[in-house]
Design a protein around this motif. Structure first.
Motif, PDB file in Angstrom:
ATOM      1  N   LEU A  19      16.799   9.958  27.163  1.00 23.54           N
ATOM      2  CA  LEU A  19      17.146  10.727  25.975  1.00 23.54           C
ATOM      3  C   LEU A  19      18.560  10.396  25.507  1.00 23.54           C
ATOM      4  N   ALA A  20      19.489  10.239  26.463  1.00 22.57           N
ATOM      5  CA  ALA A  20      20.865   9.903  26.106  1.00 22.57           C
ATOM      6  C   ALA A  20      20.929   8.528  25.441  1.00 22.57           C
ATOM      7  N   VAL A  21      20.177   7.551  25.980  1.00 29.62           N
ATOM      8  CA  VAL A  21      20.148   6.216  25.380  1.00 29.62           C
ATOM      9  C   VAL A  21      19.602   6.277  23.951  1.00 29.62           C
ATOM     10  N   PHE A  22      18.514   7.045  23.774  1.00 31.34           N
ATOM     11  CA  PHE A  22      17.939   7.161  22.437  1.00 31.34           C
ATOM     12  C   PHE A  22      18.943   7.775  21.464  1.00 31.34           C
ATOM     13  N   LEU A  23      19.601   8.844  21.890  1.00 27.59           N
ATOM     14  CA  LEU A  23      20.549   9.516  21.002  1.00 27.59           C
ATOM     15  C   LEU A  23      21.729   8.610  20.661  1.00 27.59           C
ATOM     16  N   ILE A 268      19.080  -1.296   8.090  1.00 31.85           N
ATOM     17  CA  ILE A 268      19.880  -1.039   9.297  1.00 31.85           C
ATOM     18  C   ILE A 268      19.373   0.201  10.019  1.00 31.85           C
ATOM     19  N   LEU A 269      19.042   1.257   9.256  1.00 32.85           N
ATOM     20  CA  LEU A 269      18.545   2.485   9.879  1.00 32.85           C
ATOM     21  C   LEU A 269      17.221   2.240  10.589  1.00 32.85           C
ATOM     22  N   MET A 270      16.274   1.572   9.921  1.00 32.03           N
ATOM     23  CA  MET A 270      14.972   1.329  10.545  1.00 32.03           C
ATOM     24  C   MET A 270      15.102   0.422  11.766  1.00 32.03           C
ATOM     25  N   ALA A 271      15.919  -0.626  11.643  1.00 34.09           N
ATOM     26  CA  ALA A 271      16.117  -1.519  12.787  1.00 34.09           C
ATOM     27  C   ALA A 271      16.794  -0.786  13.939  1.00 34.09           C
ATOM     28  N   GLY A 272      17.782   0.077  13.622  1.00 37.66           N
ATOM     29  CA  GLY A 272      18.458   0.833  14.678  1.00 37.66           C
ATOM     30  C   GLY A 272      17.523   1.807  15.376  1.00 37.66           C
ATOM     31  N   LEU A 273      16.695   2.523  14.586  1.00 38.65           N
ATOM     32  CA  LEU A 273      15.744   3.457  15.200  1.00 38.65           C
ATOM     33  C   LEU A 273      14.717   2.726  16.047  1.00 38.65           C
ATOM     34  N   VAL A 277      14.135   3.261  19.982  1.00 43.36           N
ATOM     35  CA  VAL A 277      12.847   3.530  20.636  1.00 43.36           C
ATOM     36  C   VAL A 277      12.572   2.507  21.736  1.00 43.36           C
ATOM     37  N   LEU A 278      12.816   1.224  21.432  1.00 39.02           N
ATOM     38  CA  LEU A 278      12.576   0.187  22.435  1.00 39.02           C
ATOM     39  C   LEU A 278      13.497   0.360  23.640  1.00 39.02           C
ATOM     40  N   ALA A 279      14.785   0.628  23.377  1.00 42.85           N
ATOM     41  CA  ALA A 279      15.723   0.832  24.494  1.00 42.85           C
ATOM     42  C   ALA A 279      15.330   2.033  25.323  1.00 42.85           C
ATOM     43  N   THR A 280      14.910   3.115  24.644  1.00 41.73           N
ATOM     44  CA  THR A 280      14.483   4.315  25.380  1.00 41.73           C
ATOM     45  C   THR A 280      13.255   4.017  26.227  1.00 41.73           C
ATOM     46  N   ALA A 281      12.299   3.275  25.630  1.00 42.58           N
ATOM     47  CA  ALA A 281      11.085   2.937  26.384  1.00 42.58           C
ATOM     48  C   ALA A 281      11.417   2.089  27.612  1.00 42.58           C
ATOM     49  N   VAL A 282      12.312   1.112  27.437  1.00 40.34           N
ATOM     50  CA  VAL A 282      12.685   0.256  28.571  1.00 40.34           C
ATOM     51  C   VAL A 282      13.374   1.071  29.658  1.00 40.34           C
ATOM     52  N   VAL A 283      14.342   1.907  29.253  1.00 40.80           N
ATOM     53  CA  VAL A 283      15.060   2.727  30.240  1.00 40.80           C
ATOM     54  C   VAL A 283      14.108   3.701  30.921  1.00 40.80           C
ATOM     55  N   GLU A 284      13.184   4.297  30.127  1.00 43.93           N
ATOM     56  CA  GLU A 284      12.253   5.265  30.702  1.00 43.93           C
ATOM     57  C   GLU A 284      11.315   4.596  31.704  1.00 43.93           C
ATOM     58  N   VAL A 285      10.797   3.419  31.339  1.00 41.07           N
ATOM     59  CA  VAL A 285       9.903   2.705  32.256  1.00 41.07           C
ATOM     60  C   VAL A 285      10.631   2.331  33.540  1.00 41.07           C
TER      61      VAL A 285
END
Length: 556
Positions: A19-23, A268-273, A277-285
């Motif tokens: 969650l912290a990575v996503f935020l 930029i906003l869409m690419a950042g979001l 999501v990808l970073a959160t998924a990687v960290v979560e996995v």
């Protein structure tokens, strides 16, 4: 639940790190998008102001051409010495030019101000608006060396059928006269002045006064429904001669910075979001895999530790069983070897008591009683040793518990100073048991109760029928037991007495277990002890119990 299912159930929640990575990543994306949007917006604003200023300069150049035309008319009138006929003939052509003047008039300055000649659509009356403009032009003559030009506000034409815009011009070469030109204004009709650059990129509105005023709209390049322009707009003023400034209000038809630059903040906003999501998924996995691996390792470690503990306990139990087996064999040999000498001694004591009875002697009788008591104690120890060594299965028969307890109390009477409280039923009470084994249990419990009260006391022996079976209890008023003693009470060779080998209660426990019964102890320091034996019950055919027959458990 298996470890894998338990681990999966615990890992369904989103980790704080994920969650912290996503935020953080989403925050950076939003910040970058807002920053880029601000930059694009500033650039758009700058370009809009630049285009508006260019349009205002263009309008100023248009007004300059008007002043040039008015100066030409004034020069022509000066050559003809302000002849009305010549003025009307010379200026008729100018009124016919497309988007040109609708009317041109030669005015003699006053007071009073008079209309001398007109060309084009005739002007019958100067009116207050035209007169004011002419007077203002004359008043401004000292400020303009080549001539003073003043524009009128928009006003209604003759009969109020159209809107008019007038220009008054005073030229030094035509003293005492002013030239007045008038055009019809149609804001909804595209004007050549606003048809090309820079108005092609703008939605513009031109007002004949220095403020937004609907009845002073001169030209508009957009639909009337868009007016007044709102939102992201820019404004600029154009000076028309020596009169009030005209106001130009403009709004971009499309992004002046270009579509790519306009879309950049959203990209930029869409690419950042997406990156968030990808970073959160990687960290979560990775976090879930790490936690799963850690939990599985912990689970396997616990299982291994439990296996080691079970192995150690099994090894200890095996060693103990082997030790007890060796002790049992030794006890069996010793028991057999001691039984015969004890029998001989018992017989000898019986014969001695017969001889002493012929010649009574108190001292001899007392010593003889001591010998008989010690022989009885040794006999009990030998019996415990043999019973512990044999480990035979019980021979189940219908045993009258009331009669058995009566018999034991007769065989083992209480020592001096100890009272017995008998709480036995009036009639027989049966249970399925091995009579000899159960007799030994009662003997051991009653003997232990006597030994627990060396200073005297009370022993309570109770027999009762319960729904779960037959209950036998032996309670004393001795010193009681600690919790540690209670925990080890039924262990072989555990004893707190100065004499004894600690097999009596162990034998009792094994016998009761073999009967599918229970033996419990209730005790506390200073409160005595109570041993409770529960055995399956069986009614005699002639017995009329007060307990429902179907509720009594019968075991073979």
């Amino acid at each position: 639940m298996c470890p894998e299912v338990a681990v999966t159930a615990r890992t369904r929640r989103v980790r704080f790190l994920s969650l912290a990575v996503f935020l953080v990543v989403a925050g950076l994306a939003v910040g970058g998008s807002l920053g880029t949007r601000q930059v694009v917006s500033d650039q758009e604003r700058k370009l809009l102001h630049q285009r508006t200023d260019e349009a205002a300069l263009y309008l100023s150049s248009v007004f300059g051409s008007i002043q040039g035309e008015m100066a030409s008319i004034s020069a022509t009138a000066a050559l003809s010495k302000a002849d009305p006929k010549a003025f009307a003939a010379d200026n008729l052509l100018l009124t016919k030019v497309p988007q040109g003047f609708k009317s041109i008039a030669l005015v003699r300055l006053g007071p009073p101000t008079q209309l001398v000649a007109t060309a084009g659509a005739s002007i019958t009356d100067l009116g207050s608006v035209r007169t004011t403009a002419v007077n203002q032009a004359y008043a401004a003559r000292t400020k303009a060396l080549t001539g003073a030009l003043v524009a009128t506000p928009l006003f209604d034409g003759t009969g109020g059928k159209d809107r008019r815009l007038g220009f008054a011009y005073y030229a030094p070469q035509l003293p005492g006269y002013a030239v007045y030109a008038e055009a019809q204004v149609q804001p909804s009709v595209q004007s050549p002045a606003t048809a090309g650059q820079p108005f092609s990129e703008l939605i513009a509105a031109v007002y004949a006064v220095p403020r937004v005023q609907a009845d002073q709209l001169i030209a508009a390049t957009g639909a009337a429904g868009h007016l007044p322009l709102r939102g992201h707009i820019a404004s600029a003023k154009s000076q028309v001669g020596q009169g009030p400034s005209w106001l130009l209000v403009a709004k971009a038809r499309r992004p002046l910075v270009g579509s790519v630059a306009s879309f950049t903040p959203w990209a930029i906003l869409m690419a950042g979001l997406l990156a968030a999501v990808l970073a959160t998924a990687v960290v979560e996995v990775l976090s879930r895999r790490r936690e799963y691996a850690t939990q599985v390792a912990d689970e396997r470690t616990r299982e291994l530790q439990q296996s080691l503990e079970d192995l150690a306990a099994a090894h200890e139990q095996l060693v103990r069983q082997e030790r007890l087996a060796a002790i049992g064999e030794l006890a069996s040999s010793i028991g057999h070897e001691l039984r015969n000498p004890l029998g001989v001694i018992s017989n000898a004591l019986y014969l001695l008591r017969g001889d002493i009875a012929k010649r009574p002697d108190d001292a001899a009788d007392r010593h003889l009683a001591t010998a008989e008591r010690e022989v009885s104690a040794a006999t009990v120890i030998v019996a415990d040793l043999l019973e512990f060594a044999r480990q035979r299965d019980p021979v189940i028969t219908d045993v009258d518990i009331t009669g058995l307890v009566d018999e034991v109390m007769t065989v083992l009477p209480p020592p001096a100073g100890i009272d017995i409280d008998r709480q036995l039923p009036n009639g027989p009470l049966s249970a399925l048991a091995d009579r000899d084994m159960l007799r030994q249990v009662v003997l051991n419990l009653l003997g232990n109760a006597y030994q627990a009260m060396p200073e005297g006391g009370r022993v309570t022996v109770a027999v009762s029928a319960e729904q779960s079976g037959v209950r036998i209890s032996v309670a004393d008023t001795g010193a009681g037991m600690t919790q540690d003693v209670k925990d080890n009470l039924f262990q072989p060779f555990f004893t707190t007495k100065a004499r004894g080998i600690g097999l009596g209660l162990a034998v009792c426990k094994r016998i009761i277990d073999a009967h599918s019964g229970r033996i419990d102890v209730e005790s506390a320091p200073g409160q005595g002890a109570e041993f409770i034996v529960t055995l399956p019950a069986l009614r005699l055919p002639h017995q009329q119990p007060h307990v429902d027959e179907s509720s009594v458990e019968v075991q073979a």
